[in-house]
Motif scaffolding. Sequence first.
Motif, PDB file in Angstrom:
ATOM      1  N   PHE B  82       0.808  -1.221   0.000  1.00 38.85           N
ATOM      2  CA  PHE B  82       0.000   0.000   0.000  1.00 38.85           C
ATOM      3  C   PHE B  82       0.835   1.262   0.000  1.00 38.85           C
ATOM      4  N   ILE B 233       0.720  -9.890   8.458  1.00 38.06           N
ATOM      5  CA  ILE B 233      -0.384  -9.643   9.375  1.00 38.06           C
ATOM      6  C   ILE B 233      -0.459 -10.734  10.433  1.00 38.06           C
ATOM      7  N   LEU B 259      -0.633  -2.168   8.488  1.00 40.90           N
ATOM      8  CA  LEU B 259      -0.884  -3.598   8.466  1.00 40.90           C
ATOM      9  C   LEU B 259      -0.896  -4.159   9.892  1.00 40.90           C
ATOM     10  N   LEU B 262      -4.080  -3.366  11.474  1.00 41.01           N
ATOM     11  CA  LEU B 262      -5.147  -4.310  11.119  1.00 41.01           C
ATOM     12  C   LEU B 262      -4.974  -5.593  11.918  1.00 41.01           C
ATOM     13  N   LEU B 265      -6.412  -4.961  15.250  1.00 43.91           N
ATOM     14  CA  LEU B 265      -7.874  -5.032  15.204  1.00 43.91           C
ATOM     15  C   LEU B 265      -8.331  -6.483  15.285  1.00 43.91           C
ATOM     16  N   ARG B 266      -7.672  -7.313  14.507  1.00 40.46           N
ATOM     17  CA  ARG B 266      -8.069  -8.714  14.469  1.00 40.46           C
ATOM     18  C   ARG B 266      -7.806  -9.411  15.799  1.00 40.46           C
ATOM     19  N   VAL B 289      -6.058   1.438   3.140  1.00 44.76           N
ATOM     20  CA  VAL B 289      -6.728   0.478   4.017  1.00 44.76           C
ATOM     21  C   VAL B 289      -7.215   1.107   5.301  1.00 44.76           C
ATOM     22  N   SER B 293     -10.930   0.044   6.375  1.00 45.98           N
ATOM     23  CA  SER B 293     -11.182  -0.969   7.398  1.00 45.98           C
ATOM     24  C   SER B 293     -12.358  -0.540   8.265  1.00 45.98           C
TER      25      SER B 293
END
Lengths: 341, 341
Positions: B82, B233, B259, B262, B265-266, B289, B293
């Motif tokens: 990205f 990730i 990244l 993210l 977040l997960r 992203v 997201s």
Amino acid sequence: MAMTTGRSAGRVRLEDVAVLAGVSMKTVSNVVHNYEHVSSTMRGRVQAAIDELGYRPNLTARRLATGKTGMIALAIPEMDQFYFAEMARHIGEEAGRHGYRIIVEQTLNDVEAERAVIRDREEGLVDGVIFHPARIDTLEIARLRPGTPLVLLGEAARPVNTDHVMIDNTSAARDGVEMLMRSGRRRIAFLATVRGDITESTHLRLLGYQEALLAAGIELDPRLVLQSDGFSIDDGVRAISAAIEAGVTFDAVLCRDDLFALAALRALGQAGLRVPEDVSVLGWDDTAVARYSTPALSSVSPDKRALAAVAFGLLEERMQGYDGVGRHQIVPHAIIERATT
Amino acid sequence: MAMTTGRSAGRVRLEDVAVLAGVSMKTVSNVVHNYEHVSSTMRGRVQAAIDELGYRPNLTARRLATGKTGMIALAIPEMDQFYFAEMARHIGEEAGRHGYRIIVEQTLNDVEAERAVIRDREEGLVDGVIFHPARIDTLEIARLRPGTPLVLLGEAARPVNTDHVMIDNTSAARDGVEMLMRSGRRRIAFLATVRGDITESTHLRLLGYQEALLAAGIELDPRLVLQSDGFSIDDGVRAISAAIEAGVTFDAVLCRDDLFALAALRALGQAGLRVPEDVSVLGWDDTAVARYSTPALSSVSPDKRALAAVAFGLLEERMQGYDGVGRHQIVPHAIIERATT
DNA sequence: GTTGACATTTACAGCGCTATAGATTAGCGT
DNA sequence: ACGCTAATCTATAGCGCTGTAAATGTCAAC
């Protein structure tokens, strides 16, 4: 400090090497190119001169002399869009493997920029062009018929006499819908047709979606074909939120690209719907975001590597002189299931 | 012998136009370049010949004659990441505005590929190079000192005599942490230091993180500096999950890139922690992203447009002959707040 | 009319490399 | 030794364009 005319400071030329080594230019050229019929003494002598002077061949001159540039242009709408960025990478790698380099041309969705690509803007700069058009149709491309070898990526509105590679969008959409139906989904929405979209892709995908539904004996509900005002994530969110508010119910969404799938995730979340328990979401393109989002997106996955390889292959044949009719190639796709279905 | 080697079939040359129009080649050239001192009758006559023959100048020949290529190389690790994809776009646009085109070189994190960039692999192909190194350090770059104008992007391990543009990572990290503290966060984790990371960026960001904490009188807790085995990730998810399982508690995470944000977040979602209620998450790079997201990522945002403009500006000066010492430029950054803080 | 002072236009030598054809040398059988 | 083929190497004409210097035209001012 040697004083130079603004231009490339006293660069070492092939001739300088030849003089120092006391041989002809052609012999130097031969050792540079590893031509086999060069005695090893000669080779050693020349190599020494090359090293001593730090000679490096001027590629532009080489190009002019050979007529080959060793470069191909890749024309795409925007290089920071996931799908195109990934394609650029694959095509770059594929080209590299065959001794070519790519120069990336962003058309930025501008009609004139796209026409310029076709009109040999690259004359003498590249040996061939791989082009993913967004604004001009294949008919116009055929009319402007460039002199440089050309391969098209993406949908062809109609058969044209230009090489062209794509996935079978309709069948991919069918596969996606069938997968959703296998997991028991019956009310499947399509996100979305886009106002002002002049590409064929959405249409073909919608077609496959309808075919699969009909084949399964499910009646088409026009309210399930969502409408978006644009391609942005907010447009997608609005489209799906509007449907929900209007009381349209569905248990799955087939999206025309991964971005719309992210939009679906967001809109469904806002509506208090769980993914995939309440609604399955299937993206399209299988870009990196599909792996990175939470929950990870299931997505229709075109074989991008194959797309790149086939496109490059066709182009290479053209560059080697093939001058027959336009060929259309279909590359495989797959449905990658992750956490949203 | 008309038997030319398979070369470009009867392309129209400048001379052909000159003959048809009955003028000298130079006059045709003047018309092509819109040189002002050409009578309008002449211009009309020549233009007619150009149109009739469909003449288009050969750029390679032009290059050889002028010594300018009008192209700059952009060397980045991977064009589908990205951040790099977005930088490529901005640099491409900036270059386009100044009449240059870019050719993108992927180094794919390969040391040799990076050395090749510096060693003038592009000799005579481009007028300058913008390079974001990932594997080789600035010292080595200085040693290999290329003949082609060069501007570096990203962190410089130490001051070197090469032009260079970046954001102030340390101060950006401080700003990020301060923003988190203003919203009441006190136990802020850093995600993450990466095993085998030889770039300076992570280190500088970590430094800023620590400075901000200390300045606020918060004691550093080493357990809050997470460790990751890699840049993916999943590596990020593992790093943060491991910390949570080990009983480490925190109410915010500053991430070294989007990244990893993210990933946070997960991992937080899996642990049943809510964002931003229980834990704030701040990404880095503010790539697309972040906007896409759900929840939308807050992120430290380098001014990519400025980065591109400044880098191009420095390069342009070099290409125009400036030969002074290496300059270091800092471009602004901002903290973009979205839904995760 | 002429003369400058410009405005136009032309001829042609490169830019640095490759490719073709020909020159030279080497290898070998007789 | 001699002739003949094969292996090496050299000389040089481009590739298509631009830049320079010189030639030619034009026109106002004498």
